[in-house]
Enzyme design. Structure first.
Site, short mmCIF file in Angstrom:
data_model
loop_
_atom_site.label_atom_id
_atom_site.label_comp_id
_atom_site.label_asym_id
_atom_site.label_seq_id
_atom_site.Cartn_x
_atom_site.Cartn_y
_atom_site.Cartn_z
N HIS A 3 -22.62 -48.63 5.15
CA HIS A 3 -21.60 -48.55 4.29
C HIS A 3 -22.07 -47.77 2.91
CE1 HIS A 3 -22.74 -52.46 5.93
NE2 HIS A 3 -23.73 -52.37 5.45
N TRP A 6 -19.00 -49.64 1.15
CA TRP A 6 -18.95 -49.96 0.14
C TRP A 6 -20.53 -49.75 -0.95
CZ3 TRP A 6 -15.74 -53.85 -0.40
CH2 TRP A 6 -15.31 -54.02 0.81
N CYS A 140 -6.47 -54.32 10.38
CA CYS A 140 -6.44 -54.10 11.69
C CYS A 140 -6.11 -53.08 11.36
CB CYS A 140 -5.12 -54.80 12.27
SG CYS A 140 -5.03 -54.46 14.29
N VAL A 141 -6.93 -52.01 12.30
CA VAL A 141 -6.68 -50.69 13.14
C VAL A 141 -6.82 -50.56 14.35
CG1 VAL A 141 -7.54 -48.34 12.98
CG2 VAL A 141 -8.09 -49.88 10.68
N SER A 147 -12.80 -44.83 13.94
CA SER A 147 -13.71 -44.13 13.59
C SER A 147 -13.18 -43.53 12.59
CB SER A 147 -14.54 -43.27 14.54
OG SER A 147 -15.36 -44.71 14.78
N LYS A 148 -11.82 -42.94 11.82
CA LYS A 148 -10.85 -41.79 11.50
C LYS A 148 -11.26 -42.70 10.43
CE LYS A 148 -7.38 -40.92 14.93
NZ LYS A 148 -8.35 -38.85 15.14
N ARG A 149 -12.02 -43.60 9.50
CA ARG A 149 -12.22 -43.83 8.12
C ARG A 149 -10.80 -43.92 7.67
NH1 ARG A 149 -16.98 -44.88 7.58
NH2 ARG A 149 -16.66 -44.95 5.55
N LEU A 389 -7.88 -67.73 6.78
CA LEU A 389 -7.59 -67.96 8.18
C LEU A 389 -7.01 -66.27 9.00
CD1 LEU A 389 -3.63 -68.48 6.12
CD2 LEU A 389 -5.13 -70.61 7.79
C1 LIG Z 1 -12.19 -67.44 20.83
O1 LIG Z 1 -11.61 -66.07 20.69
C2 LIG Z 1 -11.92 -65.75 19.73
C3 LIG Z 1 -11.24 -64.14 20.07
C4 LIG Z 1 -11.81 -63.82 18.26
C5 LIG Z 1 -13.41 -63.36 18.12
C6 LIG Z 1 -13.37 -65.46 18.10
C7 LIG Z 1 -15.68 -65.21 17.39
C8 LIG Z 1 -14.22 -65.44 15.90
N1 LIG Z 1 -14.54 -64.24 15.13
N2 LIG Z 1 -14.42 -66.51 14.94
C9 LIG Z 1 -14.44 -66.70 13.78
O2 LIG Z 1 -14.78 -66.30 13.37
C10 LIG Z 1 -14.20 -68.30 13.45
C11 LIG Z 1 -15.17 -68.99 14.32
C12 LIG Z 1 -14.65 -70.63 13.65
C13 LIG Z 1 -13.82 -70.37 12.37
N3 LIG Z 1 -12.73 -69.98 12.01
C14 LIG Z 1 -13.15 -68.34 12.54
O3 LIG Z 1 -12.20 -67.22 11.93
C15 LIG Z 1 -10.98 -67.41 11.07
C16 LIG Z 1 -11.60 -68.02 10.11
C17 LIG Z 1 -11.35 -65.95 9.71
N4 LIG Z 1 -10.41 -65.48 10.39
C18 LIG Z 1 -10.34 -65.51 11.71
C19 LIG Z 1 -10.44 -66.93 11.93
C20 LIG Z 1 -13.78 -65.65 19.14
#
Ligand SMILES: COc1cccc(CC(=N)NC(=O)c2cccnc2OC2CCNCC2)c1
Length: 389
Positions: A3, A6, A140-141, A147-149, A389
């Site tokens: 971090h 951060w 998104c990178v 890892s290019k910061r 979202l």
């Molecule tokens: C099933 O396909 C996936 C593809 C990429 C990541 C994940 C796991 C995951 N990271 N899931 C969530 O973050 C997640 C699980 C349940 C409800 N909302 C969620 O994330 C939402 C809110 C944050 N932005 C992404 C969508 C699952």
């Protein structure tokens, strides 16, 4: 050092957790607009900033392709979020949005889009304070530029552009722990198409379970059971606004939706967001509401399927219909619309229906963060009324 970035930012620092002498609220005072850095931050010399016009079909396609190939994957790298173009246009153009907050990074020579980060304005209430914030998303990178910061300078650039609009707080989520979560939620999944979920490795066959027994376990009725259950329409916006404002007032952190926000975020949009309400057959009063958004995932490396059709629980309000019955009707609708899985976080009152409706716990957590706003105590998921979202 962990971090490194951060620890330079106005966010709750791990060392401050539990220090009740620190007041709840903004961590840094607002800066006079004249003192906000007027020019963009410097990128590494090969790259340039670009403001992405999401209304332009070609740019929207570039953003879609970048995210489709380089955005968030699950912990086992079997799935990757596959936001659709119409979803992105919905997510990035709420009332009062700023095009300047849709930021891309291009390779100077080739003009290839290799990174992206966005913000949209949102009024978020924290206890009794309604705060103008930016909801940050879609960082998104490109896989080849990790890892290019680049991420820290992209975060500083969007912060600068948010400051130029006199907004000093932000909200964001991440699957990783950063300084410092205001809440950590579990995600849960309800199988709708168990055969496909097992085939693609999303779910595993339960112990002593057969496929046919599993299909029967998750079977749902053909039609919803609640009298007066119907799709939301434009004419319902005033009633739904009253209903959801009242419902969200119980949570510590929640959006402060007005009718324009409800019309944008909750009116059904094909393949993007579905919303239903219960209109009492006797009184014609709108008493309940449920909604889910559509976020498919690419299935990485399966011969039979390429896409997982997933519904994500959005905002749900129950005042007359038991939440359990309302959410079961949401599952019935999602199954009828051929979704493979229905996802939910254990936020709001969701924990009250998850197990009973046969949701299983996911293998990860989602952490919620506020930028430049300290919350005295980490919140329980049930105190969170905000869905990003
Ligand atoms: C099933 O396909 C996936 C593809 C990429 C990541 C994940 C796991 C995951 N990271 N899931 C969530 O973050 C997640 C699980 C349940 C409800 N909302 C969620 O994330 C939402 C809110 C944050 N932005 C992404 C969508 C699952």
């Amino acid at each position: 050092k962990k971090h490194k970035f951060w620890e330079t930012q106005p966010v709750g620092q791990f060392k401050d957790v539990g220090d009740t002498s620190l007041p709840e609220g903004p961590i840094e005072p607002t800066t006079p607009l004249s003192e906000v850095k007027q020019e963009p931050y410097n990128l590494p010399s090969l790259y340039e900033w670009t403001t992405c016009d999401i209304d332009d079909e070609d740019t929207c396609t570039e953003i879609y392709n970048l995210l489709t190939n380089n955005y968030v994957e699950d912990d086992e790298n079997m799935f990757r979020f596959n936001y659709s173009k119409e979803f992105l246009r919905w997510a990035l153009r709420p009332p009062g949005y700023f095009k300047s907050w849709h930021i891309g990074v291009r390779v100077k020579v080739s003009k290839k889009l290799v990174a992206f980060i966005t913000g949209v304005p949102a009024k978020i209430r924290v206890r009794d304070e309604v705060v103008n914030m930016a909801e940050i998303n879609f960082l998104c990178v490109h896989k080849k530029l990790r890892s290019k910061r680049l991420a820290p300078v992209m975060i500083k650039e969007i912060t600068r552009r948010v400051h130029l609009e006199n907004i000093w707080q932000a909200a964001y989520t991440a699957g990783v722990v950063l300084p410092t979560p205001i809440s950590t939620c579990q995600y849960w999944h309800r199988s709708l198409n168990p055969k496909k979920l097992i085939d693609v490795g999303f779910s595993r066959l339960g112990a002593r379970m057969t496929i046919s027994r599993t299909i029967k376990l998750y079977k749902l009725p053909e039609s919803t059971v609640t009298p007066g259950f119907r799709k939301m329409e434009l004419r319902d916006v005033p009633a739904v606004t009253r209903l959801i404002r009242n419902y969200l007032s119980q949570f510590v952190v929640a959006p402060d939706f007005d009718e324009n926000d409800v019309e944008h975020w909750l009116l059904p949009t094909e393949n993007v967001v579905d919303s239903y309400l219960v209109e009492s057959p006797e009184t014609h009063e709108v008493t309940d509401f449920c909604s889910f958004y559509t976020l498919p995932s690419s299935i990485l490396g399966n011969q039979n399927y390429s896409t997982l059709k997933a519904a994500y629980s959005y905002y749900n309000v129950s005042t007359q219909t038991p939440l359990l019955q309302l959410m079961n009707d949401a599952l019935i609708v999602a199954k009828r619309k051929d979704y493979d899985v229905f996802n939910a976080l254990d936020i709001m009152q969701n924990a009250s229906f998850l197990k009973e409706l046969k949701f299983g716990p996911g293998d990860g957590q989602l952490h919620y963060y506020l930028y430049n706003y300290r919350i005295r105590h980490t919140l329980k998921p049930s105190e969170l009324g905000l869905v990003l979202l």
